[in-house]
Write an enzyme that holds these catalytic residues in place. Structure first.
Site, PDB file in Angstrom:
ATOM      1  N   GLY B 221       0.786  -1.190   0.092  1.00 35.38           N
ATOM      2  CA  GLY B 221      -0.022  -0.042   0.163  1.00 35.38           C
ATOM      3  C   GLY B 221       0.951   1.278   0.131  1.00 35.38           C
ATOM      4  N   HIS B 222       0.172   2.329  -0.195  1.00 36.28           N
ATOM      5  CA  HIS B 222       0.870   3.693  -0.344  1.00 36.28           C
ATOM      6  C   HIS B 222       1.463   4.089   1.065  1.00 36.28           C
ATOM      7  CE1 HIS B 222      -3.142   6.043   0.582  1.00 36.28           C
ATOM      8  NE2 HIS B 222      -2.953   5.034   1.473  1.00 36.28           N
TER       9      HIS B 222
END
Lengths: 328, 328, 328
Positions: B221-222
């Site tokens: 994920g970011h």
């Protein structure tokens, strides 16, 4: 799309027994709920019987035990669901993509494609790859060098066949890559869903036997062998060097850990983790139950004290016995 | 493929001590079970000792503790598995794809590719992307604009680097997209398996440090940071803004929830969910056990009453104490 | 990238109330921790208040309750996070890819693309596909024939829309493929993360309603309906024929089994398996807790004896009652 057929023509091609008007014209299949004029539905599960009464389909496929539940023209079949599948195949070509290689596919000179193979745009077929007759690779499939795919395969978009297995050896805090020199060998009549990955073997091949059916986003690790006619639902995965038997069903999101063996005719339920070999056919499950969040919080807190709880119960049992345990 | 080497030549390149005939010619590696004439196998795990007795390999790599178990020509190494990996690298080039950009790749004019970078068919390299020397992008890799990849990377097919992180803000029942203006920064010697996704950061970068090894179908994920030399097995995932330390191992299907920190040298077992930060090295596990379906049904029904069960046990303990508890 | 704006100009475009210097020039957004001169940060969660004190941002977006915590020029907004998202949209175009079809995309002649649609390199758009105005398909998206996508969609790389659902009927130990003759219907304002798969329906369509937001690597089975403005986090999945309501949140790695219904406004926590329909709004969780490996081994061994444990407790309770249970 093929033209309409009468119920009688369908039965003469596929077997089964017609009850009612054999001349009714059928153009397409449909669900009991949505089918209309010219469509044929099916009843395979008794829990949908109420839909049979209400359907506006022109005909229906069902089993002998449900034959008397409707006045509609019908085909009585031993296995109504499989029969319906075959009826649908009459009206709907299974593969949507024409034979031949799309100009935007990249196919290595040494690859060998069988007769009537279809290769979609953006597919990449590496050196030495073999693909059997009548197979279809939808757009964007990548097949690494040396992999072999049998006849009548259906490979959906985004599938990667033959990428390196995850072979790394720890050495003083670094990882040394182990070349993955095996390949992937896929039998006949295999279907692989979108975005699946089938890794090449580390030393020998990763194998999918004939008739294996994979849903989407499945990961098959290196050196695995998936037995013939085994079906795996979406997002399931098999870690390296596991062997799954024939005629198994692996539920959605289930995960088979590495270096295990699962015998034939095993059903693994959805979201179940198999961490030991299974030597007996049957259904295996291991899903943590969902609950309202607060109830979950309360109950799950005890999971981490289960061993202590069990010991406390044993202690109580022992003490109770020592007092004469209600028999005194 | 490189030509054959004698056992002595191998040891002179890679170290280790030869026992037996140093002149035996080796052309390839193999497993103890399948290797034959001209192949070298290895024994790293004592549980495969019986395979050593039966092997038809021409030579074997093993540890000093196993040296006397065979008469075969052998190389004695401190870490036989890592040694075997290096032997295999001698015979098998790690990357199957030639240097240079395939004509069917789309590479933005402003992208900067290092020396000997290999870019497969169907790859898409966005504006401003940088790729370090000797990196290999297999067919069908997409790198969004602005991402940076270090040297000696191996990126397998279907990987997506730099797609938007999942940043949305609720606003009156709708979602407002938060532009993802960070990038992805990947260190040197990183390998990323097929169909992985590494999201770009929301405001700052998502980072994979040097030597990170990812198996297939992993989601990062970011804003995450994955520490150097951490390895993650297939289908694992890391939610946004989590930080994983160096030299960690994340098992297949494991999941790290967002905004957590995991310190160095942590092992997370397969299919384990980490929902709190981990501040102490060690092995962490949380896998619900699979069982026969009927047994599972019976036992799992109790999971939702565990808190009540624990209270009932406490109640019994209290009552028992009140009666004098077996001491009377 | 758009030029700088004063705080007053931002507020005149987006609403909110400015406190402090309305003339401060803002060029970009940033996190409180990393923002500097010319950047605006935000405070939405009280647990980051300490970052507010230390920030070097030029301005900040916050709620009225936090207004007095800083002297910085600030915009006071009802929903600071959504407000910040809109500020970021002012400075950062949401879509990085220009309108039009990349020459390396393959678009069927019968496909209909709306105004200003952007189609990246390597995309494959099948026959009869429709895409609404202002939609963006990043490189490598595959849309099978006949699928429809609404306006303002953002579809990230590697997404496969309209591959066959997993429809197979068992017949004498073999599988018969059920043609998947439904399609995929995607509403307006939908975002789909990298490497997701949305299967086409078996008989009717698979539907994503307006405003649905999907993170990466999500699998949506055939015949599913995902209600408007529902958001799903990475690696979650929905098995075939499930219906999810509007305004739901599905956590990362969560899995919804097939043929279920979930009502509106349901939150499913990460890694939770939903195996029964949910008819009441609320939060549902089912995550097995992780623990140190040895503690896990001890406790998990008891999970397979929970039913027996519960019966033993019941037995003790009965016996205790029979003795007069501490009241004697």
């Amino acid at each position: 799309m093929p033209g309409p057929l009468t119920l009688g023509q369908i039965a003469s091609q596929l077997g089964g027994r017609v009850a009612g008007d054999t001349g009714v014209l059928i153009r397409q299949v449909g669900s009991l709920q949505a089918a209309g004029e010219g469509q044929i539905g099916f009843l395979a599960n008794p829990k949908y019987r109420s839909q049979l009464a209400a359907t506006r389909a022109s005909a229906v496929v069902l089993g002998a035990e449900a034959e008397s539940l409707t006045e509609l023209p019908r085909i009585v079949a031993d296995n109504p669901y499989a029969y319906f599948a075959r009826v649908s195949q009459l009206f709907n070509p299974v593969v949507l993509q024409p034979a031949g290689a799309h100009p935007a596919a990249s196919i290595a000179a040494s690859a060998r494609l069988g007769a009537r193979v279809s290769v979609g745009a953006g597919c990449v077929i590496g050196e030495g790859v073999q693909v059997g007759d009548d197979s279809c690779l939808y757009p964007g499939v990548v097949v690494y060098p040396g992999c072999r795919i049998g006849a009548r395969a259906i490979i959906h978009s985004g599938v990667v066949i033959g990428a390196d297995g995850f072979g790394i050896a720890a050495d003083g805090g670094r990882w040394v890559k182990i070349p993955q020199i095996g390949s992937v060998l896929i039998g006949d009549d295999v279907e692989i869903g979108a975005n699946c990955c089938i890794d090449r073997g580390a030393l020998e091949d990763t194998v999918l036997e004939d008739g294996v059916k994979l849903d989407n986003q499945i990961q098959i690790g290196h050196n695995c062998r998936i037995g013939a006619h085994t079906a795996m639902a979406g997002c399931s995965g098999v870690a390296g060097s596991a062997r799954i038997g024939r005629h198994c069903s692996i539920g959605a999101g289930a995960r088979i850990l590495g270096h295990l063996e699962i015998c034939d005719h095993v059903r693994v339920s959805a979201n179940t983790v198999i961490s030991h070999s299974i030597r007996e056919a049957g259904t295996y499950t291991g899903m943590y139950p969902a609950d309202g969040h607060d109830a979950w919080l309360r109950n799950t807190a005890q999971v981490r004290h289960l061993d202590a709880l069990a010991r406390r119960v044993r202690e109580l049992e022992k003490k109770f016995e020592a007092t004469g345990g209600g028999n005194g």
